[in-house]
Design a protein around this motif. Structure first.
Motif, mmCIF file in Angstrom:
data_model
loop_
_atom_site.group_PDB
_atom_site.id
_atom_site.type_symbol
_atom_site.label_atom_id
_atom_site.label_comp_id
_atom_site.label_asym_id
_atom_site.label_seq_id
_atom_site.Cartn_x
_atom_site.Cartn_y
_atom_site.Cartn_z
ATOM 1 N N PHE A 149 70.179 29.500 50.344
ATOM 2 C CA PHE A 149 69.518 28.200 50.445
ATOM 3 C C PHE A 149 68.022 28.410 50.305
ATOM 4 N N VAL A 150 67.356 27.464 49.679
ATOM 5 C CA VAL A 150 65.996 27.716 49.231
ATOM 6 C C VAL A 150 65.054 26.562 49.553
ATOM 7 N N HIS A 151 63.846 26.922 49.950
ATOM 8 C CA HIS A 151 62.740 25.964 50.078
ATOM 9 C C HIS A 151 61.919 26.063 48.795
ATOM 10 N N PRO A 152 61.933 25.013 47.947
ATOM 11 C CA PRO A 152 61.255 25.112 46.648
ATOM 12 C C PRO A 152 59.756 24.912 46.686
ATOM 13 N N GLY A 153 59.210 24.609 47.878
ATOM 14 C CA GLY A 153 57.789 24.304 47.970
ATOM 15 C C GLY A 153 57.576 22.805 48.056
ATOM 16 N N TYR A 154 56.335 22.421 48.249
ATOM 17 C CA TYR A 154 55.973 20.996 48.312
ATOM 18 C C TYR A 154 55.624 20.561 46.895
ATOM 19 N N VAL A 155 56.582 19.934 46.246
ATOM 20 C CA VAL A 155 56.506 19.685 44.809
ATOM 21 C C VAL A 155 56.209 18.212 44.530
ATOM 22 N N GLY A 156 55.419 17.960 43.528
ATOM 23 C CA GLY A 156 55.090 16.598 43.130
ATOM 24 C C GLY A 156 56.239 15.930 42.395
ATOM 25 N N THR A 157 57.061 15.183 43.129
ATOM 26 C CA THR A 157 58.210 14.473 42.554
ATOM 27 C C THR A 157 58.266 13.059 43.127
ATOM 28 N N ASP A 158 59.232 12.285 42.650
ATOM 29 C CA ASP A 158 59.448 10.954 43.209
ATOM 30 C C ASP A 158 59.636 11.022 44.720
ATOM 31 N N MET A 159 60.383 12.029 45.162
ATOM 32 C CA MET A 159 60.717 12.134 46.585
ATOM 33 C C MET A 159 59.480 12.302 47.453
ATOM 34 N N THR A 160 58.451 12.979 46.929
ATOM 35 C CA THR A 160 57.226 13.202 47.706
ATOM 36 C C THR A 160 56.109 12.228 47.307
ATOM 37 N N ASP A 161 56.472 11.183 46.556
ATOM 38 C CA ASP A 161 55.460 10.244 46.037
ATOM 39 C C ASP A 161 54.402 10.981 45.234
ATOM 40 N N PHE A 162 54.819 12.089 44.616
ATOM 41 C CA PHE A 162 53.956 12.930 43.778
ATOM 42 C C PHE A 162 52.744 13.467 44.537
ATOM 43 N N LYS A 163 52.901 13.636 45.853
ATOM 44 C CA LYS A 163 51.826 14.187 46.679
ATOM 45 C C LYS A 163 51.857 15.709 46.712
ATOM 46 N N GLY A 164 53.000 16.291 46.420
ATOM 47 C CA GLY A 164 53.115 17.739 46.462
ATOM 48 C C GLY A 164 52.231 18.395 45.423
ATOM 49 N N PRO A 165 51.518 19.469 45.775
ATOM 50 C CA PRO A 165 50.611 20.126 44.843
ATOM 51 C C PRO A 165 51.304 21.026 43.828
ATOM 52 N N SER A 166 52.558 21.396 44.101
ATOM 53 C CA SER A 166 53.266 22.299 43.191
ATOM 54 C C SER A 166 53.926 21.528 42.057
ATOM 55 N N THR A 167 54.022 22.160 40.892
ATOM 56 C CA THR A 167 54.699 21.545 39.748
ATOM 57 C C THR A 167 56.201 21.703 39.889
ATOM 58 N N ILE A 168 56.954 20.933 39.116
ATOM 59 C CA ILE A 168 58.410 21.059 39.174
ATOM 60 C C ILE A 168 58.846 22.431 38.672
ATOM 61 N N GLU A 169 58.091 22.999 37.752
ATOM 62 C CA GLU A 169 58.406 24.347 37.272
ATOM 63 C C GLU A 169 58.230 25.380 38.385
ATOM 64 N N GLN A 170 57.193 25.206 39.194
ATOM 65 C CA GLN A 170 57.004 26.098 40.339
ATOM 66 C C GLN A 170 58.128 25.907 41.355
ATOM 67 N N GLY A 171 58.550 24.667 41.539
ATOM 68 C CA GLY A 171 59.645 24.389 42.458
ATOM 69 C C GLY A 171 60.966 24.962 41.993
ATOM 70 N N ALA A 172 61.113 25.109 40.685
ATOM 71 C CA ALA A 172 62.354 25.642 40.116
ATOM 72 C C ALA A 172 62.395 27.160 40.129
ATOM 73 N N SER A 173 61.264 27.799 40.374
ATOM 74 C CA SER A 173 61.173 29.249 40.238
ATOM 75 C C SER A 173 62.173 30.003 41.118
ATOM 76 N N ALA A 174 62.185 29.724 42.414
ATOM 77 C CA ALA A 174 63.088 30.442 43.322
ATOM 78 C C ALA A 174 64.556 30.106 43.059
ATOM 79 N N PRO A 175 64.921 28.830 42.841
ATOM 80 C CA PRO A 175 66.309 28.545 42.506
ATOM 81 C C PRO A 175 66.788 29.273 41.243
ATOM 82 N N VAL A 176 65.937 29.340 40.232
ATOM 83 C CA VAL A 176 66.316 30.057 39.000
ATOM 84 C C VAL A 176 66.442 31.547 39.285
ATOM 85 N N PHE A 177 65.527 32.082 40.072
ATOM 86 C CA PHE A 177 65.596 33.494 40.478
ATOM 87 C C PHE A 177 66.951 33.797 41.120
#
Length: 281
Positions: free
Chosen positions: A221-249
């Motif tokens: 199970f993974v914490h992808p970081g605080y990512v700028g998405t709809d769910m965070t009202d795009f407040k997260g500083p990380s990109t979706i690509e950064q958020g995908a890094s650990a899951p892809v790993f």
């Protein structure tokens, strides 16, 4: 029937799920399925990825609809033979300014993030191939320390905890929220957090159960970081690509990790520790 490796990402027409599909298309040696509740939105995402030179497959999948999950399983079983990578990304969260009563928020949030994710796993796990990878998208808020009560933390971290007992605890939270006693009972006041703690605890149980099958299947199970998405009202500083890094790993093997809580930087975090790491993103 195809012998090609197959990766499936739930809720992947946008956000982190979309970026995970993109990352797998780049690095995974096999076929990648982008799935979404809405077929139209899914096809739009597929077309966007094709413009980038990728060729993911699409299938409608709504984890809140049992029939949809069964249809998807039957399709994959008939056309692909099984699943090698399953990324459970589909989830919901109420906005911070939501006006629905906490009890309603608790019931709706846990229905998708815990109970229906569990049901989807129960339906899809039988077609996981040996050496498969399961990645459950948790959260910083899915760390055990976010549960206030020592008694509840002890129950959630009990090595003998079963899925049935965990589900009872999640139902107890919903009932406590409806009765307005969830804070004094030590759950905290954030339903999303409880849903992700539940998913984290479930991941550990799933690993123990799959270990008994001797198929070398990993559940992390993974914490992808605080990512700028709809769910965070795009407040997260990380990109979706950064958020995908650990899951892809993890999807690509993740150093053979099993039953671990993995941070956005692909480091392993102690889920049981009194506090999560300071770096949430």
């Amino acid at each position: 029937m195809s012998l090609t490796k197959v990766a499936v990402v739930t809720g992947s027409n946008k956000g982190i799920g979309y970026a995970i599909v993109k990352g797998l298309c780049e690095k995974f040696d096999g076929k990648v399925y982008l799935t979404s509740r809405d077929e139209g939105r899914g096809q739009v995402a597929i077309n966007e990825l094709k413009k980038l030179g990728f060729n993911p497959a699409f299938h409608q999948l709504d984890i809140d609809d049992e029939e949809s999950v069964v249809k998807f399983r039957d399709y994959i079983k008939a056309h692909e033979g099984g699943i090698d990578v399953l990324v459970n990304n589909a989830a919901i969260a109420f906005k911070s300014n939501a006006t629905e009563p906490t009890g309603i928020q608790a019931e709706v949030t846990l229905k998708t993030n815990y109970f229906n994710t569990l049901r989807a796993c129960e339906i899809l796990f039988p077609i996981l191939r040996p050496n498969g990878q399961v990645i459950n998208l948790s959260s910083y808020l899915g760390h055990l320390s976010h549960i206030q009560s020592p008694e509840l933390r002890a129950k959630l971290s009990d090595p003998s905890l079963t899925k049935e007992q965990l589900s009872e605890l999640m139902n107890q939270f919903i009932q406590d929220a409806k009765n307005g006693v969830h804070i004094e009972r030590g759950w905290g006041n954030f339903t999303y957090s409880v849903s992700k703690v539940g998913l984290s605890a479930l991941s550990i149980i799933q690993q123990k159960e799959l270990d008994k099958e001797n198929k070398n299947i990993s559940v992390n199970f993974v914490h992808p970081g605080y990512v700028g998405t709809d769910m965070t009202d795009f407040k997260g500083p990380s990109t979706i690509e950064q958020g995908a890094s650990a899951p892809v790993f993890l999807a690509l093997g993740g150093h053979n990790l099993k039953g671990q809580f993995v941070w956005f930087d692909s480091s392993v975090v102690d889920w049981y520790s009194p506090k999560p790491p300071n770096n949430a993103y």
